[in-house]
Design a protein around this motif. Structure first.
Motif, PDB file in Angstrom:
ATOM      1  N   LEU A  49      -1.884  -2.220  -6.417  1.00 46.81           N
ATOM      2  CA  LEU A  49      -1.977  -0.778  -6.195  1.00 46.81           C
ATOM      3  C   LEU A  49      -2.485  -0.502  -4.787  1.00 46.81           C
ATOM      4  N   GLY A  50      -1.617   0.065  -3.943  1.00 41.29           N
ATOM      5  CA  GLY A  50      -1.947   0.231  -2.529  1.00 41.29           C
ATOM      6  C   GLY A  50      -1.717  -1.071  -1.790  1.00 41.29           C
ATOM      7  N   CYS A  51      -0.511  -1.600  -1.930  1.00 37.52           N
ATOM      8  CA  CYS A  51      -0.211  -2.971  -1.489  1.00 37.52           C
ATOM      9  C   CYS A  51      -0.105  -3.124   0.015  1.00 37.52           C
ATOM     10  N   GLY A  52       0.053  -2.016   0.758  1.00 32.23           N
ATOM     11  CA  GLY A  52       0.117  -2.104   2.206  1.00 32.23           C
ATOM     12  C   GLY A  52       1.241  -2.992   2.694  1.00 32.23           C
ATOM     13  N   PHE A  53       0.895  -3.959   3.540  1.00 34.92           N
ATOM     14  CA  PHE A  53       1.887  -4.856   4.127  1.00 34.92           C
ATOM     15  C   PHE A  53       2.336  -5.965   3.174  1.00 34.92           C
ATOM     16  N   GLY A  54       1.792  -5.993   1.961  1.00 37.21           N
ATOM     17  CA  GLY A  54       2.257  -6.954   0.961  1.00 37.21           C
ATOM     18  C   GLY A  54       1.596  -8.310   1.007  1.00 37.21           C
ATOM     19  N   TRP A  55       0.475  -8.415   1.699  1.00 34.46           N
ATOM     20  CA  TRP A  55      -0.179  -9.724   1.820  1.00 34.46           C
ATOM     21  C   TRP A  55      -0.567 -10.283   0.446  1.00 34.46           C
ATOM     22  N   GLY A  70       4.415  -4.310  -6.004  1.00 31.94           N
ATOM     23  CA  GLY A  70       3.531  -3.678  -5.035  1.00 31.94           C
ATOM     24  C   GLY A  70       3.868  -2.208  -4.890  1.00 31.94           C
ATOM     25  N   VAL A  71       2.858  -1.360  -4.937  1.00 30.24           N
ATOM     26  CA  VAL A  71       3.046   0.087  -4.884  1.00 30.24           C
ATOM     27  C   VAL A  71       2.233   0.659  -3.741  1.00 30.24           C
ATOM     28  N   ASP A  72       2.849   1.542  -2.951  1.00 30.78           N
ATOM     29  CA  ASP A  72       2.118   2.178  -1.855  1.00 30.78           C
ATOM     30  C   ASP A  72       2.750   3.528  -1.544  1.00 30.78           C
ATOM     31  N   VAL A  73       1.924   4.437  -1.002  1.00 30.66           N
ATOM     32  CA  VAL A  73       2.406   5.771  -0.642  1.00 30.66           C
ATOM     33  C   VAL A  73       3.026   5.800   0.752  1.00 30.66           C
ATOM     34  N   MET A  77       4.274   1.198   5.743  1.00 27.45           N
ATOM     35  CA  MET A  77       3.679  -0.037   5.249  1.00 27.45           C
ATOM     36  C   MET A  77       4.705  -0.839   4.447  1.00 27.45           C
ATOM     37  N   LEU A  78       5.435  -0.154   3.587  1.00 24.33           N
ATOM     38  CA  LEU A  78       6.402  -0.848   2.746  1.00 24.33           C
ATOM     39  C   LEU A  78       7.579  -1.384   3.550  1.00 24.33           C
ATOM     40  N   GLU A  79       7.941  -0.706   4.618  1.00 25.89           N
ATOM     41  CA  GLU A  79       9.028  -1.201   5.469  1.00 25.89           C
ATOM     42  C   GLU A  79       8.683  -2.578   6.018  1.00 25.89           C
ATOM     43  N   ARG A  80       7.442  -2.728   6.509  1.00 26.58           N
ATOM     44  CA  ARG A  80       7.037  -4.036   7.019  1.00 26.58           C
ATOM     45  C   ARG A  80       6.894  -5.037   5.878  1.00 26.58           C
ATOM     46  N   ALA A  81       6.347  -4.593   4.721  1.00 25.69           N
ATOM     47  CA  ALA A  81       6.187  -5.500   3.585  1.00 25.69           C
ATOM     48  C   ALA A  81       7.537  -6.092   3.173  1.00 25.69           C
ATOM     49  N   GLU A  84       8.868  -8.678   5.630  1.00 28.56           N
ATOM     50  CA  GLU A  84       8.170  -9.968   5.664  1.00 28.56           C
ATOM     51  C   GLU A  84       8.181 -10.687   4.322  1.00 28.56           C
ATOM     52  N   THR A  85       8.924 -10.160   3.362  1.00 28.95           N
ATOM     53  CA  THR A  85       8.956 -10.746   2.024  1.00 28.95           C
ATOM     54  C   THR A  85      10.374 -11.197   1.683  1.00 28.95           C
ATOM     55  N   ALA A  86      10.484 -12.460   1.264  1.00 27.21           N
ATOM     56  CA  ALA A  86      11.789 -12.992   0.881  1.00 27.21           C
ATOM     57  C   ALA A  86      11.826 -13.422  -0.580  1.00 27.21           C
ATOM     58  N   ASP A  87      10.701 -13.383  -1.266  1.00 29.73           N
ATOM     59  CA  ASP A  87      10.614 -13.877  -2.637  1.00 29.73           C
ATOM     60  C   ASP A  87      11.184 -12.845  -3.617  1.00 29.73           C
ATOM     61  N   PRO A  88      12.187 -13.206  -4.405  1.00 31.57           N
ATOM     62  CA  PRO A  88      12.806 -12.249  -5.339  1.00 31.57           C
ATOM     63  C   PRO A  88      11.884 -11.825  -6.474  1.00 31.57           C
ATOM     64  N   ARG A  89      10.778 -12.524  -6.680  1.00 33.68           N
ATOM     65  CA  ARG A  89       9.833 -12.132  -7.733  1.00 33.68           C
ATOM     66  C   ARG A  89       9.011 -10.914  -7.335  1.00 33.68           C
ATOM     67  N   ILE A  90       9.052 -10.541  -6.051  1.00 29.97           N
ATOM     68  CA  ILE A  90       8.245  -9.430  -5.543  1.00 29.97           C
ATOM     69  C   ILE A  90       9.118  -8.195  -5.365  1.00 29.97           C
ATOM     70  N   ALA A  91       8.672  -7.084  -5.909  1.00 32.23           N
ATOM     71  CA  ALA A  91       9.357  -5.802  -5.735  1.00 32.23           C
ATOM     72  C   ALA A  91       8.359  -4.774  -5.240  1.00 32.23           C
ATOM     73  N   TYR A  92       8.800  -3.918  -4.321  1.00 33.78           N
ATOM     74  CA  TYR A  92       7.937  -2.877  -3.765  1.00 33.78           C
ATOM     75  C   TYR A  92       8.448  -1.504  -4.194  1.00 33.78           C
ATOM     76  N   GLU A  93       7.494  -0.591  -4.364  1.00 32.30           N
ATOM     77  CA  GLU A  93       7.839   0.764  -4.813  1.00 32.30           C
ATOM     78  C   GLU A  93       7.039   1.795  -4.029  1.00 32.30           C
ATOM     79  N   LEU A  94       7.720   2.803  -3.541  1.00 29.35           N
ATOM     80  CA  LEU A  94       7.063   3.922  -2.863  1.00 29.35           C
ATOM     81  C   LEU A  94       6.593   4.910  -3.925  1.00 29.35           C
ATOM     82  N   ALA A  95       5.281   5.122  -4.022  1.00 28.56           N
ATOM     83  CA  ALA A  95       4.747   6.029  -5.039  1.00 28.56           C
ATOM     84  C   ALA A  95       3.342   6.456  -4.650  1.00 28.56           C
ATOM     85  N   ASP A  96       2.968   7.648  -5.088  1.00 26.42           N
ATOM     86  CA  ASP A  96       1.632   8.192  -4.887  1.00 26.42           C
ATOM     87  C   ASP A  96       0.772   7.793  -6.082  1.00 26.42           C
TER      88      ASP A  96
END
Length: 243
Positions: A49-55, A70-73, A77-81, A84-96
């Motif tokens: 929650l609030g994953c930022g750059f996805g570290w 990973g969720v971030d508003v 931040m999510l564009e860079r995450a 820099e992420t190639a693992d298919p197990r990781i998904a990012y979501e834009l959300a408040d």
């Protein structure tokens, strides 16, 4: 809606130059303590929650997590995450996070680093996070310590002996605080330690560990600029369980 200060050009540029932005988890001095509070991640479903750059998302995947969300508003931040992420197990979501509602009973771990002090309706979010965890699941999180967020002017003073002193005024007056950190007009929410605990326990969590984090003597010796940071705790770190 949460103030999306991380998409402000000035703020984002300054934040991107911080050690934790350049070096990831290794650039966050509180990380060794926070890492020790984590449960086993192998084969677990993780929510950041609030994953930022996805570290942390990438760390969890490297530790063998089955899936990481990973969720971030912040779109920036999510564009860079994602870049820099190639693992298919990781998904990012834009959300408040003020209204984010993950599916019930889906996750083994919810993790949040330095995001909850931006949330106005923290009780609502914690209730939804509790519901999203499986029985026995964990919440591990950090916030700026309430001693940090309390003063209306968040800046060091010098006492009569010439020693750096942090002003602790307005501690019991909870609510919005506006500061100029990296950019003018950054809005955070001040809560006492007791209020954080009341909200977490009220959401149904059981406290496993609480740490009022400041640099260790060894860290301060290695980084002389951190010496005065031992005058007061910098972060509040919490590990909790869902019954």
């Amino acid at each position: 809606m949460t103030q999306n200060i991380y998409d402000d050009e000035t703020f984002f540029a300054g934040y991107s130059r911080l050690p934790r932005s350049l070096r990831g988890l290794d650039g966050a001095p509180e990380w060794p303590v926070l890492r020790a509070m984590l449960p086993e991640l192998r084969d677990k479903r993780v929510l950041d929650l609030g994953c930022g750059f996805g570290w942390f998302c990438r760390f969890a995947a490297e530790e063998g997590a089955a899936s990481v969300r990973g969720v971030d508003v912040s779109g920036k931040m999510l564009e860079r995450a994602r870049r820099e992420t190639a693992d298919p197990r990781i998904a990012y979501e834009l959300a408040d996070l003020e209204c984010f509602a993950p599916a019930a009973g889906r996750f083994d771990l919810a993790y949040s680093s330095l995001a909850f002090h931006y949330i106005a309706d923290l009780a609502g979010l914690l209730g939804r996070v509790h519901a999203a965890l499986k029985p026995g699941g964990a919440l591990v999180c950090s916030v700026e310590h309430p001693i940090m967020t309390a003063p209306t002017r968040q800046d060091w003073l010098t006492d009569a002996d010439g020693r750096a002193a942090w002003p602790v005024n307005g501690y019991l007056d909870e609510g919005e605080r506006v500061s100029d950190w990296l950019a003018p007009g950054v809005v955070k929410r001040h809560r006492t330690v007791a209020t954080y605990l009341d909200l977490l326990l009220g959401a149904g969590f059981t406290l496993a560990r609480l740490v009022e984090w400041a640099p260790s003597a060894e860290q301060a010796a290695a980084e002389p600029g951190w010496a005065k940071e031992r005058e007061r705790p910098f972060f509040l770190l919490l590990s909790l369980r869902r019954g």
